[in-house]
Design an enzyme around this catalytic site. Sequence first.
Site, PDB file in Angstrom:
ATOM      1  N   ASP A  73       0.864  -1.168   0.000  1.00 60.67           N
ATOM      2  CA  ASP A  73       0.000   0.000   0.000  1.00 60.67           C
ATOM      3  C   ASP A  73       0.907   1.225   0.000  1.00 60.67           C
ATOM      4  OD1 ASP A  73      -2.232   1.729   0.574  1.00 60.67           O
ATOM      5  OD2 ASP A  73      -1.462   1.784   2.627  1.00 60.67           O
ATOM      6  N   ASP A  78       0.041   5.170   1.022  1.00 62.92           N
ATOM      7  CA  ASP A  78      -0.075   6.121   2.140  1.00 62.92           C
ATOM      8  C   ASP A  78      -0.176   5.402   3.484  1.00 62.92           C
ATOM      9  OD1 ASP A  78      -0.135   8.018   0.126  1.00 62.92           O
ATOM     10  OD2 ASP A  78      -2.324   8.046   0.048  1.00 62.92           O
ATOM     11  N   ARG A 100     -10.784  -0.594  -7.069  1.00 60.87           N
ATOM     12  CA  ARG A 100     -10.656   0.054  -5.764  1.00 60.87           C
ATOM     13  C   ARG A 100     -10.583  -1.016  -4.675  1.00 60.87           C
ATOM     14  NH1 ARG A 100     -11.182   4.630  -2.759  1.00 60.87           N
ATOM     15  NH2 ARG A 100     -12.434   4.441  -0.871  1.00 60.87           N
TER      16      ARG A 100
HETATM   17 ZN   LIG Z   1     -10.780   1.761  -9.635  1.00 55.68          ZN
END
Ligand SMILES: [Zn+2]
Length: 432
Positions: free
Chosen positions: A251, A253, A354
Amino acid sequence: MQAVIMAGGKGTRLSSVTKDIPKPMVKLNGKPLLEYQIENLRNCGITEIFMITGHLSHVIMEYFSDGHKWGVNITYYNEEKPLGTAGALAFLRDSLDDDFLLLLGDLYLEVDFTRFILFHKKNNSEISLFAHPNAHPQDSDLIVALKDGRVTDWISKHTERTDYYRNLVNAGIYILDKKTICGLEEGKTYDLDKEIIAPLIAVGQVYAYRSTEYVKDIGTPERLSCVEKDIKKGIPSSRNLSNKQQCIFLDRDGTINRYKGFVRHTEDLELEEKAALAIKKINASPYLTVVVSNQPVIARGECSFGELEKIHSRMETLLGLEGAYLDRIYYCPHHTDKGFEGEIPELKFECDCRKPKTGMLTRAAAEMNIDLASSWIIGDTTVDIQTGKNAGMKTCLVMTGEAGEDKKYDAKPDLVGKNLLECIEMILGDKE
Ligand SMILES: [Zn+2]
């Protein structure tokens, strides 16, 4: 496809190990560098090889002869006087097919050339460059390329850098359309980069093929011994894209850079303590390093694609200064919640990338032949852990950033580490 190997190098910096032999004949674990190259080519079905020799050419010719012992056919062109990095190609013109592979003879490499050739054919460009991130971008020539690979600029290592940059370096392996060498005059000196490649960048005819494979030059005794150690550990062959890859997905952040809410401006990005050291350790292991990051700030119109590119340039520049690199960065620019001022309507939809959806991971797996089941994801949120579970991977929660406090999912991580370095040390264990 035919291959041309530039094997004329003198290897002045390697003189302590190459007194009576040309540089490409230097031995690594008892075997000449060129022999590794020839075997790699043959294993990819490339058996017609042209060898451009110069300094101590007889040593190469006596060793390989016509190449039949290796299952290839070698034709030699001996440069009586050095003609730069491309001058000798003028003499090979009539023997070459429409496209050919060109390799510098001082590289140790283990590459799936079939992928590179497919890339070249797909783009139908005049030149394809084999490009990769390296551990010292600050003193390397850099390639600037668009997402589809089209090269837009070339930044020399000798120009002073005032801006952040992406870590993408020319490895010294090319596919050239024969058209590019048709105008060369026999006997004249030419510089491949300056006189052939640079003018074609200006007209959009050069593409960069991004690879995660092992390609290193053995220009100094230190680099040579480093490559020898890697060969003993099996790292170059584990990185060959014809083999299934293992990857550590990170990942961004809160994991690599300090968590400060959303990063919207370049200077907002600061590396987490020891993150560069942690990534450097992955780089030296058989694992790839791939970033997967949700960036809804794009859909919300709070950060442009251009600004995000700059943020990633800063991240790669800072990592590069500490000798660490990322193999690839994927991000999801989408978001579903509407009502943000300046939002971008076409990015407001239920995408498949996402996190905790697995779109970025499956895309990476397809592009880099990654086996997700033997790969890891490390992140500071339960979303990252859930993503890993959804993709059938092993998961590690890092206690920096949100440290799992987002509490969106109940997914239990396989490991928990206090910072990225501790996570990596646990995962690599005896593999270091
Ligand atoms: Zn996306």
